[in-house]
Design a protein around this motif. Structure first.
Motif, PDB file in Angstrom:
ATOM      1  N   GLY A 264       0.814  -1.210   0.000  1.00  0.00           N
ATOM      2  CA  GLY A 264       0.000   0.000   0.000  1.00  0.00           C
ATOM      3  C   GLY A 264       0.844   1.253   0.000  1.00  0.00           C
ATOM      4  O   GLY A 264       0.531   2.235  -0.699  1.00  0.00           O
ATOM      5  N   ALA A 265       1.929   1.236   0.773  1.00  0.00           N
ATOM      6  CA  ALA A 265       2.836   2.386   0.782  1.00  0.00           C
ATOM      7  C   ALA A 265       3.491   2.573  -0.578  1.00  0.00           C
ATOM      8  O   ALA A 265       3.654   3.707  -1.054  1.00  0.00           O
ATOM      9  CB  ALA A 265       3.896   2.196   1.863  1.00  0.00           C
ATOM     10  N   GLY A 266       3.859   1.465  -1.206  1.00  0.00           N
ATOM     11  CA  GLY A 266       4.438   1.556  -2.540  1.00  0.00           C
ATOM     12  C   GLY A 266       3.466   2.133  -3.545  1.00  0.00           C
ATOM     13  O   GLY A 266       3.853   2.929  -4.422  1.00  0.00           O
ATOM     14  N   LEU A 267       2.197   1.739  -3.429  1.00  0.00           N
ATOM     15  CA  LEU A 267       1.180   2.270  -4.334  1.00  0.00           C
ATOM     16  C   LEU A 267       1.003   3.769  -4.138  1.00  0.00           C
ATOM     17  O   LEU A 267       0.927   4.536  -5.117  1.00  0.00           O
ATOM     18  CB  LEU A 267      -0.145   1.542  -4.102  1.00  0.00           C
ATOM     19  N   LEU A 268       0.950   4.219  -2.888  1.00  0.00           N
ATOM     20  CA  LEU A 268       0.799   5.648  -2.622  1.00  0.00           C
ATOM     21  C   LEU A 268       1.999   6.438  -3.121  1.00  0.00           C
ATOM     22  O   LEU A 268       1.850   7.525  -3.693  1.00  0.00           O
ATOM     23  CB  LEU A 268       0.590   5.884  -1.126  1.00  0.00           C
ATOM     24  N   ALA A 269       3.196   5.892  -2.921  1.00  0.00           N
ATOM     25  CA  ALA A 269       4.400   6.578  -3.390  1.00  0.00           C
ATOM     26  C   ALA A 269       4.424   6.663  -4.910  1.00  0.00           C
ATOM     27  O   ALA A 269       4.745   7.712  -5.490  1.00  0.00           O
ATOM     28  CB  ALA A 269       5.645   5.853  -2.875  1.00  0.00           C
TER      29      ALA A 269
END
Length: 221
Positions: A198-203
């Motif tokens: 999820g963090a990768g997607l937001l970044a």
């Protein structure tokens, strides 16, 4: 927002008119995932152990196969140049094109993945985790892949260069996606894997459209 939805609608209509190209990526996904049992044998335990990884690798390669079409057609007919010359911020229509690419490429992979997972003997809970990680990971593949597609736009051997450029960047998504299913199968928590994806997607969502717009400007200069 009017430009965003106009570009999104246009790209979806073009994709529908050229739906044979979309079936190529989906068929490639199914064929690649179906070949592994022929190579390693039909042992159920072995197939179950590699099932999530195989589905993820097949999805990654299918997404890569469709990336050159994201900007290629608009580059050839001059639409990209007109969009860059317009007063609207490029990030708006770049994000619309990336979303259209995911809707016609990534979303069908997520929908077909459970059938392939059942072929490898994955259980219901494992299939649910696989679908969740694919839903989080395939947009990252489209966002990161868009940067590579923009950087290689108009170059000779663009397909080979694109693969060399983006495949190493796809590896973390592949690792976390497949590891989440393995962790669930082993009775461990999957929260860390899901949060990292999820963090990768937001970044990627925050940075990729800007990097892609800058790469398109360079490609058209």
């Amino acid at each position: 927002m009017n430009l965003f939805f106009a570009v999104l609608r246009r790209d979806l209509l073009l994709a529908w008119r050229n739906r044979a190209d979309l079936l190529v990526a989906l068929s490639f996904f199914v064929v690649v995932a179906s070949l592994f049992p022929f190579g390693i044998g039909a042992d159920p335990d072995r197939l179950h152990a590699i099932g999530a990884g195989v589905v993820w690798v097949a999805a990654l390669l299918a997404s890569l196969l469709a990336l050159p079409r994201m900007f290629g057609q608009d580059h050839d007919n001059g639409v990209l140049e007109q969009l860059l010359l317009s007063a609207e911020p490029p990030v708006t229509w770049v994000l619309a094109k990336i979303l259209a690419h995911w809707l016609v490429t990534g979303a069908p992979l997520v929908l077909v993945a459970p059938l392939l997972a059942m072929m490898y003997g994955l259980h219901e809970g494992e299939i649910a985790v696989l679908i969740a990680t694919l839903a989080l990971g395939t947009p990252v593949l489209s966002l990161v892949g868009a940067i590579g597609a923009a950087l290689t736009l108009g170059l000779r051997s663009a397909g080979s260069l694109l693969a060399l450029l983006v495949l190493p960047l796809f590896v973390p998504v592949l690792v976390f996606g497949a590891s989440a299913v393995d962790a669930y199968a082993g009775g461990m928590g999957i929260e860390v894997h899901v949060l990292l994806m999820g963090a990768g997607l937001l970044a990627a969502l925050a940075l990729a459209p800007f990097a892609c717009a800058a790469a398109l400007r360079l490609a058209l200069e």
